[in-house]
Design an enzyme around this catalytic site. Sequence first.
Site, PDB file in Angstrom:
ATOM      1  N   LYS A 219       0.844  -1.213   0.000  1.00  0.00           N
ATOM      2  CA  LYS A 219       0.000   0.000   0.000  1.00  0.00           C
ATOM      3  C   LYS A 219       0.872   1.254   0.000  1.00  0.00           C
ATOM      4  O   LYS A 219       0.455   2.317  -0.463  1.00  0.00           O
ATOM      5  CB  LYS A 219      -1.023  -0.038   1.133  1.00  0.00           C
ATOM      6  CG  LYS A 219      -0.467  -0.093   2.568  1.00  0.00           C
ATOM      7  CD  LYS A 219      -0.124   1.255   3.136  1.00  0.00           C
ATOM      8  CE  LYS A 219       0.560   1.180   4.482  1.00  0.00           C
ATOM      9  NZ  LYS A 219       1.079   2.456   4.956  1.00  0.00           N
TER      10      LYS A 219
ATOM     11  N   ASN B 134       4.152   8.537   2.449  1.00  0.00           N
ATOM     12  CA  ASN B 134       4.366   7.998   1.102  1.00  0.00           C
ATOM     13  C   ASN B 134       3.670   8.844   0.043  1.00  0.00           C
ATOM     14  O   ASN B 134       4.231   9.137  -1.007  1.00  0.00           O
ATOM     15  CB  ASN B 134       3.902   6.541   1.056  1.00  0.00           C
ATOM     16  CG  ASN B 134       4.852   5.653   1.841  1.00  0.00           C
ATOM     17  OD1 ASN B 134       5.961   5.394   1.401  1.00  0.00           O
ATOM     18  ND2 ASN B 134       4.434   5.223   3.029  1.00  0.00           N
TER      19      ASN B 134
HETATM   20  O1  LIG Z   1       2.388   7.816   6.464  1.00  0.00           O
HETATM   21  P1  LIG Z   1       2.640   6.538   5.739  1.00  0.00           P
HETATM   22  O2  LIG Z   1       2.408   6.645   4.284  1.00  0.00           O
HETATM   23  O3  LIG Z   1       3.995   5.993   6.098  1.00  0.00           O
HETATM   24  O4  LIG Z   1       1.572   5.466   6.297  1.00  0.00           O
HETATM   25  C1  LIG Z   1       1.473   5.272   7.674  1.00  0.00           C
HETATM   26  C2  LIG Z   1       0.612   4.094   8.043  1.00  0.00           C
HETATM   27  O5  LIG Z   1       1.132   2.920   7.474  1.00  0.00           O
HETATM   28  C3  LIG Z   1      -0.848   4.247   7.711  1.00  0.00           C
HETATM   29  O6  LIG Z   1      -1.573   3.135   8.199  1.00  0.00           O
END
Ligand SMILES: O=P(O)(O)OC[C@H](O)CO
Length: 329
Positions: free
Chosen positions: A192, A257
């Site tokens: 994801k 991300n």
């Molecule tokens: O901020 P990110 O893209 O690293 O995502 C954080 C967490 O995995 C969301 O569940």
Amino acid sequence: MTSIAVIGGGSWATAIIKILSENNVSIRWWLRDRAAVDHIRKHHYNPDYLRDVRLSPRKVKTFSKITDALNGAEYVILAIPAAFVQEPFQGLTAKHFAGKRVVSAIKGMIPEKNCLVTDWVEERFEVPLSQISVIAGPCHAEEVALEKQSYLTIASTDEACASHFAQLMNCRFVTANPLVDLYGVEYAAVMKNIVALACGISHGLGYGDNFQAVLVSNAMQEIRRFVNAVDPRERDLSASAYLGDLLVTAYSQFSRNRTFGNMIGRGYSVQSAQMEMKMIAEGYYAVNSIFEMNKKYGVEMPITQATYRILYERQPPATEIGLLKMKLR
Ligand SMILES: O=P(O)(O)OC[C@H](O)CO
Ligand SMILES: NC(=O)c1ccc[n+]([C@@H]2O[C@H](COP(=O)([O-])OP(=O)(O)OC[C@H]3O[C@@H](n4cnc5c(N)ncnc54)[C@H](OP(=O)(O)O)[C@@H]3O)[C@@H](O)[C@H]2O)c1
């Protein structure tokens, strides 16, 4: 009191400590930054991440020597981006982990090995797989800091292991549920992040919500194809540990991300985006690992491949997303 070592000093480690502190636990927190260790001892908040989170000095002790943090702990929680997780454990052996359960809060893969963090823990420290779990589910540290209702999934190959740790994570503002699907949950959490990069890139290029909805739908199919190829079994990918996490990362303003991808779409180089973002976007490393892994599985993965070409082969984002556009349905 359950004794829990937390390894890592970033935003997710801080948020996890806030959650655990709601329950009857004793936390042994290792941070690599000595100044942060001292600051937390004196002022009871992390000076570098989630500064508004108050830390109970009765429940939370900080350490700058990792063996001190591990000493006597029943659980070890890993909360350092995968690219750096090996460093603090250099020189440690299986004996340091004997009798302990390990929980990975990491949603990434070890770049040099292209392997999951849980596989590395099992192999490197001889921790039985039944004693390893992951913290997953759609949850941003920033919302935990604000005590916004969140849901976590504790995934393991062993139901009792997942259930026991889930109990420790349940609190006023977090509902944690166990799930027996370690690899499916871990790979979906890794992937994801790649999708969120692609969403951010598209947004940075000027694509809108209509496009992103189709991108995310296609991404769910891509995740299904890959996870089923790597670890075939019955699983409901619409559950929050899979689909929910994809949605929050693809759409949230807090997503590292997505933010990183957005900068790439707007014309930043990888290096300048990394320098500008204080926090780590795991997807950057994951896209290379999944791309390499897929050489063995040969799964159709147009979103991962486009993101790989943009980040690792320096192909123009507009060209790659333009080509991807024609493959989406
Ligand atoms: O901020 P990110 O893209 O690293 O995502 C954080 C967490 O995995 C969301 O569940
Ligand atoms: N943030 C979230 O909302 C969230 C939610 C779910 C899962 N996760 C996952 O949690 C993991 C940690 O992410 P994060 O958000 O906490 O990251 P982060 O806020 O960017 O913090 C990174 C942490 O890693 C440390 N670090 C960096 N390089 C290191 C090295 N070479 N050796 C040792 N430590 C090093 C940093 O230490 P310094 O501070 O000393 O630089 C910092 O404590 C990632 O896998 C992420 O996917 C994050």
